[in-house]
Design an enzyme around this catalytic site. Sequence first.
Site, PDB file in Angstrom:
ATOM      1  N   ASN A 147       0.816  -1.222   0.000  1.00  0.00           N
ATOM      2  CA  ASN A 147       0.000   0.000   0.000  1.00  0.00           C
ATOM      3  C   ASN A 147       0.849   1.272   0.000  1.00  0.00           C
ATOM      4  O   ASN A 147       0.353   2.343   0.339  1.00  0.00           O
ATOM      5  CB  ASN A 147      -1.012  -0.013   1.156  1.00  0.00           C
ATOM      6  CG  ASN A 147      -0.352  -0.161   2.516  1.00  0.00           C
ATOM      7  OD1 ASN A 147       0.856  -0.004   2.647  1.00  0.00           O
ATOM      8  ND2 ASN A 147      -1.136  -0.456   3.546  1.00  0.00           N
ATOM      9  N   ARG A 285       3.256   7.359  11.448  1.00  0.00           N
ATOM     10  CA  ARG A 285       2.698   6.900  12.719  1.00  0.00           C
ATOM     11  C   ARG A 285       2.552   8.106  13.648  1.00  0.00           C
ATOM     12  O   ARG A 285       3.447   8.956  13.724  1.00  0.00           O
ATOM     13  CB  ARG A 285       3.588   5.845  13.384  1.00  0.00           C
ATOM     14  CG  ARG A 285       3.532   4.470  12.738  1.00  0.00           C
ATOM     15  CD  ARG A 285       2.141   3.826  12.830  1.00  0.00           C
ATOM     16  NE  ARG A 285       2.068   2.516  12.172  1.00  0.00           N
ATOM     17  CZ  ARG A 285       1.582   2.293  10.956  1.00  0.00           C
ATOM     18  NH1 ARG A 285       1.100   3.287  10.227  1.00  0.00           N
ATOM     19  NH2 ARG A 285       1.542   1.073  10.464  1.00  0.00           N
ATOM     20  N   GLN A 314      -5.508   3.791  18.287  1.00  0.00           N
ATOM     21  CA  GLN A 314      -6.470   3.601  17.207  1.00  0.00           C
ATOM     22  C   GLN A 314      -7.447   2.497  17.564  1.00  0.00           C
ATOM     23  O   GLN A 314      -6.984   1.397  17.855  1.00  0.00           O
ATOM     24  CB  GLN A 314      -5.728   3.282  15.893  1.00  0.00           C
ATOM     25  CG  GLN A 314      -4.976   4.483  15.379  1.00  0.00           C
ATOM     26  CD  GLN A 314      -4.437   4.312  13.967  1.00  0.00           C
ATOM     27  OE1 GLN A 314      -4.077   5.278  13.346  1.00  0.00           O
ATOM     28  NE2 GLN A 314      -4.366   3.112  13.456  1.00  0.00           N
ATOM     29  N   HIS A 333      -7.515   6.385   9.716  1.00  0.00           N
ATOM     30  CA  HIS A 333      -6.369   5.681   9.106  1.00  0.00           C
ATOM     31  C   HIS A 333      -6.843   4.881   7.893  1.00  0.00           C
ATOM     32  O   HIS A 333      -7.110   3.687   7.984  1.00  0.00           O
ATOM     33  CB  HIS A 333      -5.752   4.757  10.167  1.00  0.00           C
ATOM     34  CG  HIS A 333      -4.400   4.242   9.803  1.00  0.00           C
ATOM     35  ND1 HIS A 333      -3.562   3.675  10.723  1.00  0.00           N
ATOM     36  CD2 HIS A 333      -3.728   4.203   8.633  1.00  0.00           C
ATOM     37  CE1 HIS A 333      -2.441   3.302  10.131  1.00  0.00           C
ATOM     38  NE2 HIS A 333      -2.524   3.599   8.861  1.00  0.00           N
TER      39      HIS A 333
HETATM   40  P1  NAD Z   1      10.214   1.613   3.903  1.00  0.00           P
HETATM   41  O1  NAD Z   1      10.797   0.573   4.775  1.00  0.00           O
HETATM   42  O2  NAD Z   1      10.320   1.458   2.424  1.00  0.00           O
HETATM   43  O3  NAD Z   1      10.835   3.037   4.235  1.00  0.00           O
HETATM   44  C1  NAD Z   1      11.128   3.463   5.510  1.00  0.00           C
HETATM   45  C2  NAD Z   1      12.368   4.340   5.425  1.00  0.00           C
HETATM   46  O4  NAD Z   1      12.540   5.012   6.655  1.00  0.00           O
HETATM   47  C3  NAD Z   1      13.640   3.561   5.170  1.00  0.00           C
HETATM   48  O5  NAD Z   1      14.248   4.058   3.996  1.00  0.00           O
HETATM   49  C4  NAD Z   1      14.498   3.872   6.393  1.00  0.00           C
HETATM   50  O6  NAD Z   1      15.864   4.000   6.050  1.00  0.00           O
HETATM   51  C5  NAD Z   1      13.917   5.204   6.811  1.00  0.00           C
HETATM   52  N1  NAD Z   1      14.174   5.562   8.200  1.00  0.00           N
HETATM   53  C6  NAD Z   1      13.969   4.812   9.302  1.00  0.00           C
HETATM   54  N2  NAD Z   1      14.312   5.519  10.408  1.00  0.00           N
HETATM   55  C7  NAD Z   1      14.728   6.733   9.979  1.00  0.00           C
HETATM   56  C8  NAD Z   1      15.195   7.889  10.644  1.00  0.00           C
HETATM   57  N3  NAD Z   1      15.323   7.911  11.978  1.00  0.00           N
HETATM   58  N4  NAD Z   1      15.531   8.969   9.895  1.00  0.00           N
HETATM   59  C9  NAD Z   1      15.441   8.924   8.542  1.00  0.00           C
HETATM   60  N5  NAD Z   1      15.002   7.853   7.850  1.00  0.00           N
HETATM   61  C10 NAD Z   1      14.633   6.768   8.572  1.00  0.00           C
HETATM   62  O7  NAD Z   1       8.692   1.731   4.344  1.00  0.00           O
HETATM   63  P2  NAD Z   1       7.484   2.444   3.602  1.00  0.00           P
HETATM   64  O8  NAD Z   1       6.718   1.449   2.812  1.00  0.00           O
HETATM   65  O9  NAD Z   1       7.967   3.678   2.923  1.00  0.00           O
HETATM   66  O10 NAD Z   1       6.582   2.791   4.872  1.00  0.00           O
HETATM   67  C11 NAD Z   1       7.050   3.701   5.852  1.00  0.00           C
HETATM   68  C12 NAD Z   1       6.099   3.741   7.026  1.00  0.00           C
HETATM   69  O11 NAD Z   1       4.866   4.311   6.630  1.00  0.00           O
HETATM   70  C13 NAD Z   1       5.723   2.367   7.594  1.00  0.00           C
HETATM   71  O12 NAD Z   1       6.684   1.870   8.486  1.00  0.00           O
HETATM   72  C14 NAD Z   1       4.420   2.679   8.279  1.00  0.00           C
HETATM   73  O13 NAD Z   1       4.648   3.095   9.615  1.00  0.00           O
HETATM   74  C15 NAD Z   1       3.849   3.834   7.475  1.00  0.00           C
HETATM   75  N6  NAD Z   1       2.709   3.384   6.653  1.00  0.00           N
HETATM   76  C16 NAD Z   1       1.497   3.985   6.843  1.00  0.00           C
HETATM   77  C17 NAD Z   1       0.407   3.569   6.121  1.00  0.00           C
HETATM   78  C18 NAD Z   1      -0.935   4.248   6.265  1.00  0.00           C
HETATM   79  O14 NAD Z   1      -1.958   3.652   5.898  1.00  0.00           O
HETATM   80  N7  NAD Z   1      -0.996   5.468   6.761  1.00  0.00           N
HETATM   81  C19 NAD Z   1       0.530   2.523   5.203  1.00  0.00           C
HETATM   82  C20 NAD Z   1       1.780   1.961   4.994  1.00  0.00           C
HETATM   83  C21 NAD Z   1       2.865   2.394   5.739  1.00  0.00           C
END
Ligand code: NAD
Length: 394
Positions: A147, A285, A314, A333
């Site tokens: 997603n 988050r 949530q 959400h």
């Molecule tokens: P991803 O793993 O592709 O990307 C996460 C990135 O965050 C990575 O590149 C990592 O290096 C970086 N990162 C981690 N800690 C960091 C920090 N302290 N400073 C800078 N960069 C940092 O994941 P994604 O698919 O892009 O998803 C990211 C987040 O989005 C998920 O973990 C989830 O919490 C959230 N999400 C929300 C929804 C929603 O419905 N709102 C849906 C999917 C994901």
Amino acid sequence: MAKVLLVLYPDPLTGYPPAYARDSIPVLHGYPDGQTLPTPSSIDFTPGHLIGCVSGELGLRTFLEAAGHQLVVTSDKEGPDSVFDRELPDADVVISQPFWPAYLTADRIAKAPRLKLAITAGIGSDHVDLDAAIQRGITVAEETYSNSISVAEHTVMQILALVRNFVASHRWVEQGGWNIADCAQRAYDLEGMDVGIIAAGRIGLAVLRRLAPFSVNLHYTKTHRLDRAVERELNLTYHPDTASLARNVDVVSIHAPLHPQTYRLFDAAMLASMRRGAYIVNTARAEIVDRDAIVAALTDGHLAGYAGDVWYPQPPPTDHPWRSMPHNAMTPHVSGTTLSAQARYGAGTREILEAWLSGKPIRQEYLIVDGGHLAGVGATSYTVDGTTSPGSGH
Ligand code: NAD
């Protein structure tokens, strides 16, 4: 025989839909980085149908029961008398969606001696106490990329909604008004603004790509810097940390997982360092920001707007301050659970179950914790140090 405990959000108030707004969803052929779409042996649902709610059962019942497994589906997840707590002690697998998370705290994990696999139907496994899962040897897996584009689209929508003052303008229409000045007094063009992405992972990079045609100045930070070719292609300014990015942009969009490094990253001091009139969109988050500091910054005018779809807890209580704070464009959400996204994470959940139930390895890119340590995407996107656990926040 395995017992699978599946926690899903409740059905629509109007009941399970007998029909849909559209007849189908587009057929995709892969994810942007070449990762393949989920590959279950088959699916027992119609793509585009509502499978994320209780009656939809993620399309898993026929498959699981035909193989002799037990499936328990519930939305009742809070408190010791909840169906979730009552069914947990002999569950082998727990599946939960971030939109309606069954918080797998260390306490709950201790009460689930048979639990071996926790699947996030979607992306983001912070509702599982990863330290406790590591200690217990529980595998944690999610459907990486399922997603990500859904969230990126929602993010762009919310950035525009804030900057262009969409919500207040729409409200005037509903109220029968034609109050141009009331609408325009807080409306700007996004063009020319500095827009910064916290964590340019799958979602963050997709947001950068979607915003590039808006003629904005794009900034980002990320644990591991992007390829220089991507930076040049999108004309990105890299920042070594969040503090440097936050003070140099008009719009911040947050896309990091929730883990010890990001817990309350946007506290009162970080917000005060931002330009007056900045906007924040957070579809990552809720606990990455300080709830009350956001309300205070909107109230005193330092922030011009806040939007996103992630809350803590949530569902949030009816008196959660983000429901009524000024200049918000919040949604529940929902960004990652469009009907399009559900088809992908439903198929991905089935793929994970098929692998695990037949003793085959789960795809590396789906793993967050495996074999007692962070693994797969978990190893590159998360850290653990025991300081953050679900339920520790507001
Ligand atoms: P991803 O793993 O592709 O990307 C996460 C990135 O965050 C990575 O590149 C990592 O290096 C970086 N990162 C981690 N800690 C960091 C920090 N302290 N400073 C800078 N960069 C940092 O994941 P994604 O698919 O892009 O998803 C990211 C987040 O989005 C998920 O973990 C989830 O919490 C959230 N999400 C929300 C929804 C929603 O419905 N709102 C849906 C999917 C994901």
